[in-house]
Design a protein around this motif. Structure first.
Motif, PDB file in Angstrom:
ATOM      1  N   CYS A  46      -7.314 -10.071 -33.449  1.00 48.16           N
ATOM      2  CA  CYS A  46      -8.109  -9.238 -32.449  1.00 48.16           C
ATOM      3  C   CYS A  46      -8.712 -10.147 -31.323  1.00 48.16           C
ATOM      4  O   CYS A  46      -8.733  -9.671 -30.653  1.00 48.16           O
ATOM      5  CB  CYS A  46      -8.353  -7.841 -32.990  1.00 48.16           C
ATOM      6  N   ARG A 126       6.671  -8.832 -22.074  1.00 47.08           N
ATOM      7  CA  ARG A 126       5.871  -8.924 -23.813  1.00 47.08           C
ATOM      8  C   ARG A 126       4.329  -9.958 -23.314  1.00 47.08           C
ATOM      9  O   ARG A 126       5.156 -11.067 -23.579  1.00 47.08           O
ATOM     10  CB  ARG A 126       6.914  -9.163 -23.947  1.00 47.08           C
ATOM     11  N   PRO A 128       1.916 -10.645 -26.160  1.00 47.72           N
ATOM     12  CA  PRO A 128       1.752 -10.152 -27.197  1.00 47.72           C
ATOM     13  C   PRO A 128       0.076  -9.947 -27.445  1.00 47.72           C
ATOM     14  O   PRO A 128      -0.126  -9.833 -28.342  1.00 47.72           O
ATOM     15  CB  PRO A 128       2.430 -11.505 -28.525  1.00 47.72           C
ATOM     16  N   ASN A 131      -2.053  -6.797 -27.368  1.00 43.77           N
ATOM     17  CA  ASN A 131      -1.700  -6.010 -28.360  1.00 43.77           C
ATOM     18  C   ASN A 131      -2.606  -6.282 -29.668  1.00 43.77           C
ATOM     19  O   ASN A 131      -2.989  -7.617 -30.074  1.00 43.77           O
ATOM     20  CB  ASN A 131      -0.785  -5.585 -28.608  1.00 43.77           C
ATOM     21  N   SER A 135      -3.235  -2.259 -34.741  1.00 46.20           N
ATOM     22  CA  SER A 135      -3.251  -0.698 -34.439  1.00 46.20           C
ATOM     23  C   SER A 135      -1.670  -0.466 -34.425  1.00 46.20           C
ATOM     24  O   SER A 135      -0.462  -0.477 -34.870  1.00 46.20           O
ATOM     25  CB  SER A 135      -2.859  -1.438 -32.660  1.00 46.20           C
ATOM     26  N   GLU A 139       4.603  -0.082 -29.553  1.00 44.84           N
ATOM     27  CA  GLU A 139       3.927  -1.666 -28.120  1.00 44.84           C
ATOM     28  C   GLU A 139       4.701  -1.159 -27.215  1.00 44.84           C
ATOM     29  O   GLU A 139       4.252  -1.713 -26.139  1.00 44.84           O
ATOM     30  CB  GLU A 139       4.228  -2.804 -28.966  1.00 44.84           C
ATOM     31  N   GLN A 154       5.573  -2.408 -21.785  1.00 49.69           N
ATOM     32  CA  GLN A 154       4.647  -2.560 -22.725  1.00 49.69           C
ATOM     33  C   GLN A 154       2.995  -1.473 -22.369  1.00 49.69           C
ATOM     34  O   GLN A 154       3.136  -1.325 -21.437  1.00 49.69           O
ATOM     35  CB  GLN A 154       3.597  -3.857 -22.462  1.00 49.69           C
ATOM     36  N   VAL A 156      -0.768  -2.089 -23.790  1.00 50.38           N
ATOM     37  CA  VAL A 156      -0.903  -2.137 -24.065  1.00 50.38           C
ATOM     38  C   VAL A 156      -2.559  -1.769 -25.242  1.00 50.38           C
ATOM     39  O   VAL A 156      -2.664  -0.979 -25.133  1.00 50.38           O
ATOM     40  CB  VAL A 156      -2.192  -3.166 -23.543  1.00 50.38           C
ATOM     41  N   ASN A 157      -2.993  -2.637 -25.277  1.00 52.27           N
ATOM     42  CA  ASN A 157      -4.697  -1.975 -26.355  1.00 52.27           C
ATOM     43  C   ASN A 157      -5.866  -2.231 -26.017  1.00 52.27           C
ATOM     44  O   ASN A 157      -7.244  -1.886 -25.844  1.00 52.27           O
ATOM     45  CB  ASN A 157      -4.245  -1.832 -28.460  1.00 52.27           C
ATOM     46  N   SER A 221      -7.740   1.339 -29.505  1.00 53.76           N
ATOM     47  CA  SER A 221      -6.107   0.681 -30.254  1.00 53.76           C
ATOM     48  C   SER A 221      -5.475   1.672 -31.294  1.00 53.76           C
ATOM     49  O   SER A 221      -4.766   1.413 -32.327  1.00 53.76           O
ATOM     50  CB  SER A 221      -6.201  -0.720 -31.176  1.00 53.76           C
ATOM     51  N   SER A 243       1.148  -0.929 -18.796  1.00 52.74           N
ATOM     52  CA  SER A 243       0.681  -1.812 -18.490  1.00 52.74           C
ATOM     53  C   SER A 243       0.454  -1.743 -17.161  1.00 52.74           C
ATOM     54  O   SER A 243      -1.120  -2.710 -17.124  1.00 52.74           O
ATOM     55  CB  SER A 243       0.259  -3.373 -19.596  1.00 52.74           C
TER      56      SER A 243
END
Length: 326
Positions: A46, A126, A128, A131, A135, A139, A154, A156-157, A221, A243
């Motif tokens: 992260c 997408r 990756p 994210n 979480s 997703e 998607q 997102v966080n 998240s 997103s």
């Protein structure tokens, strides 16, 4: 010659139960350590995700001499021009040129009121690194659109910070910066701001508090827990267009950004009641706090017990207050 045979004694039931109990104790001791090691690895990933976002923001700034912005005033013609989010502007800087080069920067990116020429690409896109690996939130989410069928998008966080509702470094002095208040109170004294009559895209020089003292991005998240103890899936990337849309433009509902108004993980309140509200606070699946991306592209872990005045100070790029340790 006499051959003697010695019988081999088997385990007794008691011995077997003791061995099983010892193994159970060892597993009980080992599992938390394994889980902690896995969480440490996810937290490191992260951190790297946000670091890459920070570098992408700086590369964008080096190219355009301004920060990526999230919204432009909505055009009231048909179809509605609901534009791309600030995350879309970063795509060339996170190795997503193939998608970015196919986009048409017209049409309704939220896809709820008008057609989008980008619907097919967005349904396949997408990233990756957008994210958090810890979480538990989904997703991907399906969305029924106005004119493009159903698309899977998607969610997102990581969300941009438009500013702080309270003047940075305070907990009860409402900011005097320009505000929009359709779905909460959006304030534009932060780093990822809209283009509107009340705000213009800024450069790093506008961060007078210093980039190492100002937050650009944080997490959403994890689930919130409401007063009834029920899990609530709420995040600023969870509404129409997910997103890739900026919402309805400046002065209305927005997506993928938030204005700091509540403490980490606080559920409910004005501007914190739905995915399109503008004051959804940071929340993280990492135990004890959230990861934040500062203006100098460094990533810090901010404890959930951090003084709220420090959080407002981090959200406000120009309050002039000296932050305590965080």
């Amino acid at each position: 010659m006499t051959i003697q045979f010695r019988s081999r004694r088997a385990f007794t039931l008691v011995e077997l139960l003791v061995v099983i109990a010892i193994i159970g104790v060892l597993i009980a001791l080992l599992l938390p350590a394994v889980q902690q090691a896995r969480e440490a690895a996810r937290r490191m990933q992260c951190t790297n995700n946000q670091k890459q976002i920070g570098l992408a923001i700086h590369n964008y700034h080096d190219t355009y001499l301004k920060m990526p912005y999230n919204a432009v005033p909505q055009v009231s013609t048909t179809p509605v021009q609901r534009g791309p989010s600030w995350l879309v502007r970063l795509l060339p800087y996170v190795e997503q040129n193939a998608a970015y080069d196919q986009f048409q920067f017209t049409g309704d990116w939220s896809m709820q009121d008008g057609p989008s020429p980008n619907a097919t690409i967005l349904g396949q896109l997408r990233v990756p690194g957008f994210n958090c690996p810890s979480s538990p939130l989904p997703e991907l989410e399906s969305q029924s659109t106005n004119a493009n069928g159903t698309v899977s998008l998607q969610v997102v966080n990581y969300i941009g910070i438009t500013g702080s509702y309270y003047k940075g470094g305070t907990t009860n002095v409402v900011s005097g910066s320009p505000q929009d208040n359709s779905y909460g109170d959006a304030v534009y004294n932060g780093m990822i701001v809209p283009l509107s009559s009340k705000s213009n895209a800024i450069n790093l020089a506008a961060c007078t508090d210093g980039t190492s003292n100002t937050m650009m991005v944080t997490e959403q998240s994890d689930y919130f827990i409401n007063s009834s103890g029920t899990k609530v899936a709420r995040r600023s990337s969870g509404h129409a267009g997910r997103s890739w849309a900026n919402g309805a433009g400046a002065g209305n509902w927005t997506s993928n950004v938030t204005t700091i108004r509540y403490a980490i993980g606080e559920e409910g309140g004005t501007g914190n009641a739905a995915n399109y509200n503008v004051n959804i606070p940071p929340i993280s699946a990492h135990p004890g706090g959230v990861m934040i991306l500062l203006g100098d592209a460094s990533v810090r872990f901010l404890s959930e017990t951090t003084n709220f005045a420090i959080l407002t100070g981090l959200g406000d790029r120009q309050d002039g207050n000296v932050l305590g340790e965080f």
